[in-house]
Design an enzyme around this catalytic site. Structure first.
Site, PDB file in Angstrom:
ATOM      1  N   CYS A  81     -29.694  19.147 -82.511  1.00 43.76           N
ATOM      2  CA  CYS A  81     -30.241  20.165 -83.399  1.00 43.76           C
ATOM      3  C   CYS A  81     -31.204  21.042 -82.622  1.00 43.76           C
ATOM      4  CB  CYS A  81     -30.948  19.516 -84.589  1.00 43.76           C
ATOM      5  SG  CYS A  81     -31.772  20.732 -85.642  1.00 43.76           S
ATOM      6  N   GLY A  82     -30.845  22.306 -82.457  1.00 42.57           N
ATOM      7  CA  GLY A  82     -31.686  23.218 -81.689  1.00 42.57           C
ATOM      8  C   GLY A  82     -32.971  23.590 -82.387  1.00 42.57           C
ATOM      9  N   ASP A 122     -28.136  26.805 -93.050  1.00 40.19           N
ATOM     10  CA  ASP A 122     -29.224  26.918 -92.091  1.00 40.19           C
ATOM     11  C   ASP A 122     -29.951  28.243 -92.286  1.00 40.19           C
ATOM     12  OD1 ASP A 122     -30.927  26.766 -89.910  1.00 40.19           O
ATOM     13  OD2 ASP A 122     -29.390  25.974 -88.571  1.00 40.19           O
ATOM     14  N   GLY A 157     -29.721  26.643 -83.362  1.00 37.65           N
ATOM     15  CA  GLY A 157     -29.813  26.544 -81.909  1.00 37.65           C
ATOM     16  C   GLY A 157     -28.549  26.054 -81.232  1.00 37.65           C
TER      17      GLY A 157
END
Length: 339
Positions: free
Chosen positions: A96-97, A255, A260
């Site tokens: 998960c960025g 999101d 990311g």
């Protein structure tokens, strides 16, 4: 007035944060020990033994359909600073960025890592592999966080499938820590700014299921990573960016940030199409106009794939702290989703 829960009630403490508008609930105390020699083993252990705590923290009444979280673990590599598992409304992601960017702010604040070096780094062990975060200070405060992601690559380009609800749909598939299918929003006769949450959820779920059935994804390093995580819809930017997108992932989760790992996939696709070279910036804006800056640090290979090493940069902020309790008699103690 004070109140203390009975000693048999689980009590979990979190730090709340967001990156580009996307939440990250970081568990800092109260979660059971997570054994395992690798992060993927730890991920499987939590899924098999403590998933009710994941759902209690992510879903209503403590969370919501779009909540996102992080469980901190001991590192599993000799030079790692910390391990992390990312959670959402359906389960556990592979990377998960926006979460890494938020942790670049949260971890120093809770003294989980030492960032006093002139050029601090945080080495994170994630299910997708090693990710290195670089908190960037301004006047002593962490202003931005960049991270070097796992190698990212293209799985499919210009594929087409027919989805009964929408007709022919053209898509690319790339891995940026998770697999995403990339589609132009015009394929669904929508503009991102004029589309309702319900429409995004319907498109994301339908397209993800159709493409997952249309192609087989096998991650070259580990079977636990070989699944289609989400769908990214793109259009022309509204502001000074290269592209605008929205990611619908897990079970219809939307999101708020540019995503990311999704930006990492964008970099791989743009490079494969000859539109982006190492060192050039590629800016992605979200539905709410937050942005991530991406660039290719270098070309590489990954288990036979031509790949790139992405660097993604963004801003994150701490929004508060929480302490959650779970009454064993509560019929909704494990959470629920009502859209």
């Amino acid at each position: 007035m004070g109140w203390e829960p009975p000693p048999n009630w689980p009590r979990i403490t979190t730090v709340e944060s967001h990156t580009g508008g996307e939440p990250l609930r970081v568990v800092i105390d109260g979660f059971p020990e997570i054994p395992g020699d690798t992060i993927l083993e730890k991920r499987r252990y939590v899924r098999d033994n403590h998933d009710q705590l994941r759902s209690a923290l992510m879903l209503e009444p403590r969370g919501h359909a779009n909540m996102y979280g992080a469980l901190l673990t001991e590192p599993v590599t000799p030079d790692g600073d910390i391990g992390v598992l990312f959670t959402h409304n359906e389960g556990y992601s592979t990377m998960c960025g926006h979460g890494v960017i938020a942790l670049g702010v949260v971890l120093p604040e809770i003294d989980a890592v030492d960032v006093r070096a002139a050029t601090p780094t945080i080495e994170m062990d994630t299910p997708a592999g090693r990710v290195t975060a670089h908190p960037q200070r301004s006047e002593g405060e962490i202003e931005r966080v960049a991270f070097e992601n796992v190698p990212s690559y293209v799985e499919r380009l210009d594929e087409e499938t027919v989805i009964p609800e929408y007709g022919p749909v053209t898509y690319d598939v790339a891995f940026g820590g998770a697999y995403y299918a990339y589609c132009d929003a015009s394929e669904f006769d929508i503009e991102l700014g004029d589309t309702t949450e319900r429409e995004f959820v319907d498109i994301g779920r339908t397209v993800k299921a159709a493409i997952a059935e249309d192609i087989s994804l096998t991650h070259p390093a580990d079977d636990d990573l070989g699944f289609l995580y989400g769908v990214i819809l793109t259009e022309e930017p509204k502001n000074e960016a290269n592209i605008r997108n929205v990611c619908i992932f897990a079970d219809g989760e939307i999101d708020r940030s540019p995503t990311g790992t999704g930006v990492s996939g964008h970099l791989a696709i743009q490079h494969a199409k000859g539109a982006l070279e190492p060192g050039e910036e590629f800016v992605v804006e979200s539905l709410i106009n937050s942005t991530f800056i991406g660039r290719i640090a270098e070309r590489t290979t990954f288990h036979g794939y031509d790949a790139v090493v992405p660097v993604i940069e963004g801003k994150a902020y701490i929004t508060g702290t929480s302490e959650f309790t779970i009454d064993p008699a509560d019929p909704f103690k494990e959470g629920f989703v009502l859209r």
